[in-house]
Design an enzyme around this catalytic site. Structure first.
Site, PDB file in Angstrom:
ATOM      1  N   GLU A 118       0.846  -1.197   0.000  1.00 38.76           N
ATOM      2  CA  GLU A 118       0.000   0.000   0.000  1.00 38.76           C
ATOM      3  C   GLU A 118       0.878   1.243   0.000  1.00 38.76           C
ATOM      4  OE1 GLU A 118      -2.230  -0.235   3.629  1.00 38.76           O
ATOM      5  OE2 GLU A 118      -2.887  -2.275   3.155  1.00 38.76           O
ATOM      6  N   LYS A 120       2.240   4.508   1.573  1.00 40.44           N
ATOM      7  CA  LYS A 120       2.290   5.010   2.945  1.00 40.44           C
ATOM      8  C   LYS A 120       1.862   6.470   2.895  1.00 40.44           C
ATOM      9  CE  LYS A 120       5.091   5.004   7.111  1.00 40.44           C
ATOM     10  NZ  LYS A 120       4.915   6.385   7.538  1.00 40.44           N
ATOM     11  N   ASP A 122       0.983  10.144   3.798  1.00 39.48           N
ATOM     12  CA  ASP A 122       1.572  11.093   4.740  1.00 39.48           C
ATOM     13  C   ASP A 122       0.453  11.921   5.364  1.00 39.48           C
ATOM     14  OD1 ASP A 122       3.646  12.057   6.108  1.00 39.48           O
ATOM     15  OD2 ASP A 122       4.574  13.146   4.454  1.00 39.48           O
ATOM     16  N   TYR A 230      -7.019   1.333   6.282  1.00 37.37           N
ATOM     17  CA  TYR A 230      -6.059   0.272   5.988  1.00 37.37           C
ATOM     18  C   TYR A 230      -5.904  -0.806   7.054  1.00 37.37           C
ATOM     19  CZ  TYR A 230      -3.049   3.708   8.375  1.00 37.37           C
ATOM     20  OH  TYR A 230      -2.532   4.626   9.236  1.00 37.37           O
ATOM     21  N   LYS A 318      10.766   3.593   2.702  1.00 35.69           N
ATOM     22  CA  LYS A 318      10.675   5.058   2.611  1.00 35.69           C
ATOM     23  C   LYS A 318      11.276   5.597   1.312  1.00 35.69           C
ATOM     24  CE  LYS A 318      10.278   7.258   6.517  1.00 35.69           C
ATOM     25  NZ  LYS A 318       9.237   8.124   7.076  1.00 35.69           N
ATOM     26  N   CYS A 412      12.869  48.804 -11.801  1.00 38.31           N
ATOM     27  CA  CYS A 412      12.919  47.511 -12.489  1.00 38.31           C
ATOM     28  C   CYS A 412      14.378  47.090 -12.653  1.00 38.31           C
ATOM     29  CB  CYS A 412      12.243  47.622 -13.845  1.00 38.31           C
ATOM     30  SG  CYS A 412      12.516  46.161 -14.870  1.00 38.31           S
ATOM     31  N   CYS A 430       6.795  46.261 -13.224  1.00 38.76           N
ATOM     32  CA  CYS A 430       7.653  47.239 -13.868  1.00 38.76           C
ATOM     33  C   CYS A 430       6.744  48.110 -14.726  1.00 38.76           C
ATOM     34  CB  CYS A 430       8.674  46.496 -14.725  1.00 38.76           C
ATOM     35  SG  CYS A 430       9.331  47.505 -16.061  1.00 38.76           S
ATOM     36  N   CYS A 436      10.550  47.875 -21.673  1.00 35.24           N
ATOM     37  CA  CYS A 436      11.409  47.056 -20.801  1.00 35.24           C
ATOM     38  C   CYS A 436      11.880  45.829 -21.577  1.00 35.24           C
ATOM     39  CB  CYS A 436      10.639  46.630 -19.558  1.00 35.24           C
ATOM     40  SG  CYS A 436      11.515  45.423 -18.541  1.00 35.24           S
TER      41      CYS A 436
END
Ligand code: IVH
Length: 690
Positions: A118, A120, A122, A230, A318, A412, A430, A436
């Protein structure tokens, strides 16, 4: 062992205990951790190591002597009749093999080990007690023996049934599983928090834990939470023989089971599962930190037993941590296509979620302020279920003395024009507009990008050169470039010049959707551009569209409608669009029939499983979406078709069980081919992956 070594160990153990206590308190009580879970685990493991070598150093209040958090006093206590255990862990298949070896030594000759695997999840372990089918109590794991009564909070989670279905539900059953915060929900929550100035959540796990421990269940109800079940706890009158039977029963009672959970067979099967799951990690929609391998047969589990509150019959494999801490070296300011100035964190490179990260967007200065970032800060980086790493918090306790806050530049950084931040807006810009260089460059890049006019050979470097040399300012200038001008550029021969000219010529034949997208109207992405193209069909119509009419277009609300009207009311934008179309001759077929015809797979739901080789999963998804189909993560009776590559498991089995059409990748590719070329969807997916 000498006395010196023992004293040194004693000192280190005492220090570790202090540090662990401190961090445990920050995590569970203050909801404000200073180190990552992985860093905590490292300290913890070191203490375990020392205590194993020097058993006399174990004290009753060592953090190793309890599992998880002490229950808080704010909630009523719940004693777990059957303790809620934790899992031993490993990081490699070699270690997994060693674990199996240890298991085998405790078993008898003919015992056959079959494993269930399965993800894991978190999140937060939760126990749900159902009496006569009704949910009567929800509890956290707490220290494994005693948890907190969070009944009112779990009742707000829609995925948790308040009543179990079916005639075979035991009179009393304790269901265990993981409550988690889906990644989408996590981002949405933080997006809102960013707007309202609330404290954001640092990672989905913290989000789930904090949400479940809200004193006001109405607050929990507002958090996006879900659950996968589970295992079974205290359930006196029910003795299923295997874990797989438990999950099957759960499913039939209406409890949510992880769709990727499956019987993996032997250890090779587990290794394949572990690898495949890791490859899917970013697409799951929820954070996982590994895979759990469990012995399926309960008789064998009994033989294996447990040590120090960890069962011998299960182990967690892990994956790379999705959280890491590093140092904020500097904050850079980038100027985007529309002049938006984005602060970007420059980080001491750090390995997180499987990649090395050295930059992370900070979105805007409000975010910088909310995180209270200072240069030189130790920061936590989080990268889960998505490709974009983010800075989730600054560890204020590690701030260097005299550290300064990054400041929004007044000018800028590219063109020197004043930076403006209109009242009520979070984004600074800006004010140089197309004067620019950065904005010119970004606008040209966007114009030439794959989803826009797709001008092959006009990469970022060339755009830079063209702008720097003053050859090109606006997209119109691209089409006025001469062979001589191009061939004179650095690293550009006559051949490349010809190729580029040909690509520019080819780009004039396009679609209206691409043309609209290429204009770079704020808030108009490729989907909105396509919707606009479908509705207005000609540039003349689009130019005269008003806010009211625009709002009839899918996904266009008042804000986007106003942005579109604003864009075309600026004389230079209007002139640009008209000149590109009428002057340069960029044109598209006006679809009269095609437009109203529905895409061929509308209304269908497809499922992709196993490994695809000809394209990535995202590409396949995008192709299907472009043809009108939805792509789901699990097979149900509503599934239209399953594409099964090598390594397909439970979904394939389910499809076969339900008699749903299953095709292999080759048949899928052939089928897609039958619908004609549809590069668009594919590119869209790739674009999003960057
Ligand atoms: S089994 C003894 N299955 O991992 C069995 N746990 O480190 C323990 N977890 O506290 C639970 N996903 O919060 C199991 N599929 C899964 C899990 C899972 C996440 C968590 C759970 C537990 C912790 C153990």
């Amino acid at each position: 062992m000498t006395a010196g070594v023992a004293t040194k160990a004693a000192r280190e153990a005492a220090e570790l205990r202090d540090r662990l206590d401190y961090h445990l308190h920050r995590y569970h009580v203050l909801d404000d951790p200073e180190i990552t879970d992985a860093e905590y685990d490292e300290l913890f493991d070191r203490l375990v190591e020392i205590e194993a070598a020097h058993p006399d150093l174990v004290v009753p209040d060592s953090p190793t002597q309890r599992v998880g958090a002490e229950p808080s006093e704010r909630f009523a206590e719940v004693r777990h009749e059957v303790p809620m255990l934790s899992l031993d862990k490993c990081n490699s298949i070699v270690e997994l093999n060693a674990w199996e070896e240890r298991c085998r030594r405790l078993l008898d000759e003919g015992d056959e080990l079959r494993y269930y695997c399965e993800p894991k999840i978190d999140g937060v372990a939760v126990s749900l007690l159902y009496r006569d089918g009704a949910l009567v109590r929800g509890a956290t794991r707490g220290n494994g023996e005693t948890g907190e009564d969070i009944t009112a909070n779990v009742r707000t989670i829609r995925e948790i049934p308040l009543r179990l279905r079916g005639a075979d539900v035991p009179a009393s059953v304790e269901v265990r599983g993981e409550v988690y915060m889906p990644i989408d929900g996590f981002h949405a929550f933080n997006e809102r928090a960013r707007e309202t100035g609330e404290r954001p959540i640092i990672n989905p796990r913290n989000g789930a834990a904090g949400s479940l421990r809200q004193l006001d269940p109405a607050m929990t109800a507002k958090r996006p939470l879900s659950m996968f079940c589970y295992s079974v706890g205290d359930t006196p009158d029910w003795t299923p023989p295997r874990h797989s039977d438990v999950l099957e029963a759960f499913r039939s009672w209406g409890l949510r089971i992880n769709p990727r959970a499956r019987l993996a067979g032997d250890l090779d099967g587990c290794a394949q599962y572990i690898e495949a799951l890791e490859a899917e990690r970013d697409d799951l929609g929820y954070a996982i930190d590994g895979a759990v391998v469990k012995v399926d047969d309960f008789d064998l589990r009994d033989k294996l037993g447990q040590v120090t509150r960890k069962p011998r019959w299960a182990i967690a494999y892990k994956y790379a941590a999705e959280e890491a801490s590093t140092v904020l070296l500097d904050v850079d300011f980038q100027v985007g296509r529309t002049g938006a100035i984005t602060p970007v964190a420059k980080l001491e490179p750090v390995f997180v979620g499987g990649v090395t990260v050295s930059n992370a967007t900070l979105h805007n200065m409000d975010e910088v302020a909310r995180l209270d970032l200072h240069l030189g800060d130790t920061v936590m980086i989080h990268r889960a279920g998505d490709v974009i790493p983010r800075v989730s918090k600054a560890v204020t306790s590690k701030r260097p003395v005299g550290a300064r806050r990054p400041e929004l530049p007044k000018e800028c950084p590219v063109c020197g024009s004043p930076v403006v931040k209109p009242e009520g807006e979070v984004v600074a810009r800006c004010s140089g507009g197309l004067r620019c260089g950065a904005q010119q460059r970004e606008r040209l890049r966007h114009f030439a990008s794959r989803l826009a006019l797709d001008i092959e050979g006009l990469g970022d470097k060339l755009v830079d050169q063209l702008v720097t040399q003053g050859l090109v300012q606006s997209p119109l200038d691209l089409y006025r470039l001469t062979r001589e001008q191009l061939a004179g550029l650095e690293r550009m021969g006559e051949k490349s010049a010809d190729n580029l000219l040909a690509a520019l010529q080819a780009s004039k034949e396009t679609t209206f959707a691409r043309f609209i997208y290429a204009l770079g109207i704020r808030e108009v992405g490729e989907a909105t551009a396509a919707a606009l193209a479908g509705r207005y069909r000609t540039l003349a119509h689009l130019l005269t569209a008003d806010v009211a009419s625009l709002q009839h277009v899918e996904d266009v609300g008042p804000i986007v409608a106003a942005k579109i009207v604003d864009f075309f009311s600026a004389a230079d934008n209007r002139a640009l669009a008209v000149e590109l179309h009428d002057g340069i001759g960029i044109d598209w077929p006006t679809p009269d029939v095609l437009d109203d015809a529905a895409p061929p797979l509308v209304g269908q739901t497809w499922v992709l499983t196993g490994t695809l080789t000809a394209m990535t999963r995202n590409e396949a998804k995008a192709r299907l979406n472009a043809l009108g189909a939805k792509v789901a993560g699990s097979v149900s009776k509503n599934t239209s078709c399953v594409v099964a590559g090598p390594g397909a498991g439970s979904k394939l089995a389910k499809a076969e069980e339900l008699g749903i059409e299953v095709i292999d990748e080759q048949a899928f590719v052939d089928k897609l081919g039958g619908f004609g070329p549809s590069e668009e969807g594919v590119e869209m997916a790739q674009e999003h992956e960057i």
